[in-house]
Write a protein that holds these residues in place. Structure first.
Motif, PDB file in Angstrom:
ATOM      1  N   ASN A  31       0.792  -1.055  -0.083  1.00  0.00           N
ATOM      2  CA  ASN A  31      -0.007   0.112  -0.165  1.00  0.00           C
ATOM      3  C   ASN A  31       0.846   1.478   0.014  1.00  0.00           C
ATOM      4  OD1 ASN A  31      -2.192  -1.493   0.054  1.00  0.00           O
ATOM      5  ND2 ASN A  31      -2.491  -1.517   2.166  1.00  0.00           N
ATOM      6  N   TYR A  32       2.152   1.050  -0.140  1.00  0.00           N
ATOM      7  CA  TYR A  32       3.208   2.178   0.344  1.00  0.00           C
ATOM      8  C   TYR A  32       4.132   2.051  -0.710  1.00  0.00           C
ATOM      9  CZ  TYR A  32       0.678   2.757   4.837  1.00  0.00           C
ATOM     10  OH  TYR A  32      -0.180   2.808   5.470  1.00  0.00           O
ATOM     11  N   GLY A  33       4.853   3.281  -1.019  1.00  0.00           N
ATOM     12  CA  GLY A  33       5.891   3.300  -1.788  1.00  0.00           C
ATOM     13  C   GLY A  33       7.095   3.035  -0.724  1.00  0.00           C
ATOM     14  N   ILE A  34       8.210   2.483  -1.142  1.00  0.00           N
ATOM     15  CA  ILE A  34       9.066   1.831  -0.188  1.00  0.00           C
ATOM     16  C   ILE A  34      10.408   2.600  -0.653  1.00  0.00           C
ATOM     17  CG2 ILE A  34      10.390   0.236   0.980  1.00  0.00           C
ATOM     18  CD1 ILE A  34       7.681   0.386   2.213  1.00  0.00           C
ATOM     19  N   ALA A  35      11.222   3.149   0.084  1.00  0.00           N
ATOM     20  CA  ALA A  35      12.660   3.620  -0.316  1.00  0.00           C
ATOM     21  C   ALA A  35      13.748   3.075   0.598  1.00  0.00           C
ATOM     22  CB  ALA A  35      12.639   5.086  -0.399  1.00  0.00           C
ATOM     23  N   TRP A  36      14.759   3.083  -0.108  1.00  0.00           N
ATOM     24  CA  TRP A  36      16.051   2.732   0.804  1.00  0.00           C
ATOM     25  C   TRP A  36      16.967   3.867   0.620  1.00  0.00           C
ATOM     26  CZ3 TRP A  36      16.798  -1.419   3.804  1.00  0.00           C
ATOM     27  CH2 TRP A  36      16.113  -2.715   3.536  1.00  0.00           C
ATOM     28  N   PHE A  37      17.457   4.032   2.092  1.00  0.00           N
ATOM     29  CA  PHE A  37      18.430   5.295   2.194  1.00  0.00           C
ATOM     30  C   PHE A  37      19.697   4.704   2.867  1.00  0.00           C
ATOM     31  CE2 PHE A  37      16.125   9.253   1.505  1.00  0.00           C
ATOM     32  CZ  PHE A  37      14.716   8.799   1.457  1.00  0.00           C
ATOM     33  N   CYS A  52      13.984   3.634  -4.656  1.00  0.00           N
ATOM     34  CA  CYS A  52      12.704   3.370  -4.229  1.00  0.00           C
ATOM     35  C   CYS A  52      11.907   2.692  -5.384  1.00  0.00           C
ATOM     36  CB  CYS A  52      12.064   4.736  -3.885  1.00  0.00           C
ATOM     37  SG  CYS A  52      11.640   5.833  -5.233  1.00  0.00           S
ATOM     38  N   ILE A  53      10.663   2.168  -4.882  1.00  0.00           N
ATOM     39  CA  ILE A  53      10.067   1.260  -5.671  1.00  0.00           C
ATOM     40  C   ILE A  53       8.471   1.564  -5.225  1.00  0.00           C
ATOM     41  CG2 ILE A  53       9.824  -0.559  -3.721  1.00  0.00           C
ATOM     42  CD1 ILE A  53       9.659  -2.521  -6.020  1.00  0.00           C
ATOM     43  N   SER A  54       7.639   1.560  -6.439  1.00  0.00           N
ATOM     44  CA  SER A  54       6.173   1.871  -6.229  1.00  0.00           C
ATOM     45  C   SER A  54       5.580   0.854  -5.698  1.00  0.00           C
ATOM     46  CB  SER A  54       5.799   2.738  -7.475  1.00  0.00           C
ATOM     47  OG  SER A  54       6.017   1.483  -8.437  1.00  0.00           O
ATOM     48  N   ARG A  58       1.581   0.088  -9.674  1.00  0.00           N
ATOM     49  CA  ARG A  58       2.319   1.178 -10.443  1.00  0.00           C
ATOM     50  C   ARG A  58       3.358   0.732 -11.082  1.00  0.00           C
ATOM     51  NH1 ARG A  58       0.122   6.288  -9.381  1.00  0.00           N
ATOM     52  NH2 ARG A  58      -0.984   6.682  -7.568  1.00  0.00           N
ATOM     53  N   HIS A  59       3.453  -0.791 -11.066  1.00  0.00           N
ATOM     54  CA  HIS A  59       4.655  -1.567 -12.105  1.00  0.00           C
ATOM     55  C   HIS A  59       5.949  -1.297 -11.703  1.00  0.00           C
ATOM     56  CE1 HIS A  59       0.801  -2.079 -14.285  1.00  0.00           C
ATOM     57  NE2 HIS A  59       0.800  -0.916 -14.366  1.00  0.00           N
ATOM     58  N   GLY A  60       6.447  -1.218 -10.485  1.00  0.00           N
ATOM     59  CA  GLY A  60       7.684  -1.602 -10.173  1.00  0.00           C
ATOM     60  C   GLY A  60       8.546  -0.481  -9.917  1.00  0.00           C
ATOM     61  N   PRO A  61       9.861  -0.865  -9.630  1.00  0.00           N
ATOM     62  CA  PRO A  61      10.712   0.069  -9.487  1.00  0.00           C
ATOM     63  C   PRO A  61      11.004   1.751 -10.151  1.00  0.00           C
ATOM     64  CG  PRO A  61      11.799  -1.784  -9.683  1.00  0.00           C
ATOM     65  CD  PRO A  61      10.375  -2.132 -10.342  1.00  0.00           C
ATOM     66  N   ALA A  79       3.891 -11.816  -1.194  1.00  0.00           N
ATOM     67  CA  ALA A  79       3.648 -12.998  -0.155  1.00  0.00           C
ATOM     68  C   ALA A  79       4.504 -12.931   1.208  1.00  0.00           C
ATOM     69  CB  ALA A  79       4.068 -14.271  -1.099  1.00  0.00           C
ATOM     70  N   LYS A  80       5.324 -12.133   0.852  1.00  0.00           N
ATOM     71  CA  LYS A  80       6.098 -12.262   2.217  1.00  0.00           C
ATOM     72  C   LYS A  80       6.134 -10.942   2.904  1.00  0.00           C
ATOM     73  CE  LYS A  80       9.654 -15.802   1.395  1.00  0.00           C
ATOM     74  NZ  LYS A  80      10.937 -16.395   1.402  1.00  0.00           N
ATOM     75  N   ASN A  81       5.485 -10.031   2.343  1.00  0.00           N
ATOM     76  CA  ASN A  81       5.243  -8.527   2.511  1.00  0.00           C
ATOM     77  C   ASN A  81       6.719  -8.040   2.975  1.00  0.00           C
ATOM     78  OD1 ASN A  81       3.470  -6.349   3.343  1.00  0.00           O
ATOM     79  ND2 ASN A  81       3.691  -6.665   5.431  1.00  0.00           N
ATOM     80  N   THR A  82       7.362  -8.098   1.938  1.00  0.00           N
ATOM     81  CA  THR A  82       8.987  -7.658   2.115  1.00  0.00           C
ATOM     82  C   THR A  82       9.394  -6.935   1.002  1.00  0.00           C
ATOM     83  OG1 THR A  82       9.540  -9.296   3.576  1.00  0.00           O
ATOM     84  CG2 THR A  82      11.140  -8.391   2.672  1.00  0.00           C
ATOM     85  N   VAL A  83      10.153  -5.830   1.304  1.00  0.00           N
ATOM     86  CA  VAL A  83      10.972  -5.133   0.216  1.00  0.00           C
ATOM     87  C   VAL A  83      12.418  -5.469   0.214  1.00  0.00           C
ATOM     88  CG1 VAL A  83      11.408  -3.008  -1.047  1.00  0.00           C
ATOM     89  CG2 VAL A  83       9.069  -3.216  -0.143  1.00  0.00           C
TER      90      VAL A  83
END
Length: 127
Positions: A31-37, A52-54, A58-61, A79-83
């Protein structure tokens, strides 16, 4: 607020690989965009966004910093709810604390859009 937990850091040699994970219990990360810093040693006030990944709808990185392009790959496992952040050919300059952050679903992100942060995981690259 989203509770985020990073894992997978460690001490590796130049040229090695690591895979970082960003998970959440009780919140669907897709449900969220996820970013790595990352925050390098001595840069206490600076966190550099590296990828970051949408949301999957919204089709990915959507972003890689030039410093990691071609070496790092961001992905979601619904399935693992993981980025994940797959990091290959690690170099000493990649040494930092790595954080994941969440932003509300959007087509693009500005630095102020990341509202939830994990506690960070240390990556050290040294021979």
């Amino acid at each position: 607020q989203v509770q985020l937990v990073e894992s997978g850091g460690g001490l590796v040699q130049p040229g090695d690989s690591l895979r970082l994970s960003c998970t959440s219990s009780g919140t669907t990360l897709d449900n969220y965009g996820i970013a790595w810093f990352r925050q390098a040693p001595g840069k206490q006030r600076e966190r550099d966004e590296i990828s970051c990944i949408s949301t999957s709808s919204r089709h990915g990185p959507i972003y890689y910093a030039d410093s990691v392009k071609g070496r790092f790959t961001i992905s979601r496992d619904l399935a693992k709810n993981t980025v994940y952040l797959q990091m290959n050919n690690l170099q000493p300059e990649d040494t930092a604390v790595y954080y994941c952050a969440a932003g509300f679903d959007a087509a693009s992100y500005s630095p102020t859009d990341w509202h939830s942060w994990g506690q960070g995981t240390q990556v050290t690259v040294s021979s």
